[in-house]
Design an enzyme around this catalytic site. Structure first.
Site, PDB file in Angstrom:
ATOM      1  CG  ASP A   1     -16.006  11.702  69.423  1.00 28.00           C
ATOM      2  OD1 ASP A   1     -14.451  11.646  69.978  1.00 28.00           O
ATOM      3  OD2 ASP A   1     -16.398  11.038  69.571  1.00 28.00           O
TER       4      ASP A   1
ATOM      5  CE  LYS B   1     -17.202   7.396  70.860  1.00 24.16           C
ATOM      6  NZ  LYS B   1     -15.956   8.198  69.326  1.00 24.16           N
TER       7      LYS B   1
END
Ligand code: NAP
Length: 301
Positions: free
Chosen positions: A126, A89
């Protein structure tokens, strides 16, 4: 040819050959290391099939050193998009052409959109996925809530803490085993969201009892509870019946933290709904249309 469970950088280099005869074509993937365990392919493939979209979603096992070349190939094949999971990420932030505000807040990219002219846009779903999950689980908004984030020093902890501040949480207690890892995050939140009251604490039960007593929502973003036999990240005496407990772990129906919450009579939910909603938001970025949430939920189950 039947699709493989996992593809590699070597496969991406010769994608037409590696996926010859696979129909619908593979145009989406989750990339990680490891990645074989990912639940994203069944969830997305159910949605693609239900909406009659001529593309399917697979897994790419990429090592850190594979990522720059893989991102170049995504533009050329071309892919529609990818999700990034552990440990990519952070590195993905540097490899996309545009980092949107959600990814900047989260400090990482979990969703890459490949535009029709081959540009890569990095997003993070997220935090917004967590927000939708909390609304679904407990019926409340993060705005005005007092939230404690256990494991705020990790990637998920940062994304969730920033989302809470962004949505107007009244207070954030950032808790981490290694307290030094949350100092920068706390300064950033204080600077960007001055109305949010931020405190930082080491994960010592004697120290966190007081901030937890003034908290509405407790979120577990530590890895504690993922492995069989793990202890709860919080003992039952630190939980009260008015707490709302969200455990971001989704590998078990009733995590150790949820069992501790049961002991205190508190409502709790596991991270399956966050996985679902972050996936649905990624789908909406790629296809510009509403994701079939119930189809995706059924596939995850
Ligand atoms: P990460 O970046 O590696 O962070 C791990 C965090 O867990 C750190 O804060 C670390 O503390 C803490 N930790 C690890 N072992 C611990 C222990 N034994 N005791 C106390 N704290 C411990 O990982 P991540 O990507 O943020 O993932 C963290 C959790 O979020 C995982 O359980 C993952 O399943 C979950 N997650 C869920 C979703 C979802 O969609 N539901 C999405 C992403 C992540 P230190 O800083 O002190 O090492």
């Amino acid at each position: 040819m039947a699709a493989a469970e996992v593809y590699s950088l070597h496969d991406l280099e010769r994608w037409s050959e590696a996926t010859a005869g696979i129909n619908p074509p593979l145009r989406l993937a989750v990339c990680g290391d490891p990645v074989a365990h990912s639940a994203s392919p069944p969830m997305h493939n159910a949605a693609l099939e239900a909406l009659g979209i001529d593309a399917r979603y697979t897994r790419l096992h990429l090592r850190a050193e594979d990522l720059p070349r893989a991102f170049q190939l995504l533009r050329e094949i071309p892919f529609t998009g990818v999700n990034c999971t552990i440990p990519h990420k952070l590195a993905a932030l540097e490899l996309v052409d545009v980092v949107d505000a959600s990814a900047r807040r989260a400090g990482g990219v979990n969703t890459v959109q490949v535009t029709s002219d081959g540009h890569l846009i990095g997003h993070s779903t997220d935090g917004p996925g967590f927000s939708r999950a909390v609304r679904e689980a407990f019926g409340g908004q993060l705005s005005g809530m007092r939230v404690a984030v256990l494991g705020a020093g990790g990637g998920a902890g940062r994304a969730i803490a920033m989302q809470c501040a962004f949505e107007g949480a009244a207070a954030l207690a950032l808790i981490n085993r290694t307290v030094e890892k949350i100092e920068t995050l706390s300064s950033e939140i204080r600077r960007e969201f001055p109305l949010c009251e931020v405190s930082i604490h080491p994960s010592d039960p004697a120290i966190i009892a007081d901030p937890l007593a003034r908290t509405d929502v407790i979120v577990n973003c530590t890895a504690l509870g993922m492995k069989p036999g793990d202890a709860s990240p919080l003992p039952t005496p630190l939980i009260s019946s008015r707490h709302l407990i969200y455990d971001s772990i989704y590998t078990s129906n009733r995590t150790p933290l949820m069992l501790a919450a049961d002991g205190a009579g508190a409502r709790s939910a596991n991270g399956l709904s966050m996985l679902l909603h972050q996936g649905a938001l990624a789908f909406e970025i790629w296809f510009g249309r509403q994701a079939p949430i119930e189809v995706m939920r059924a596939a995850l189950r």
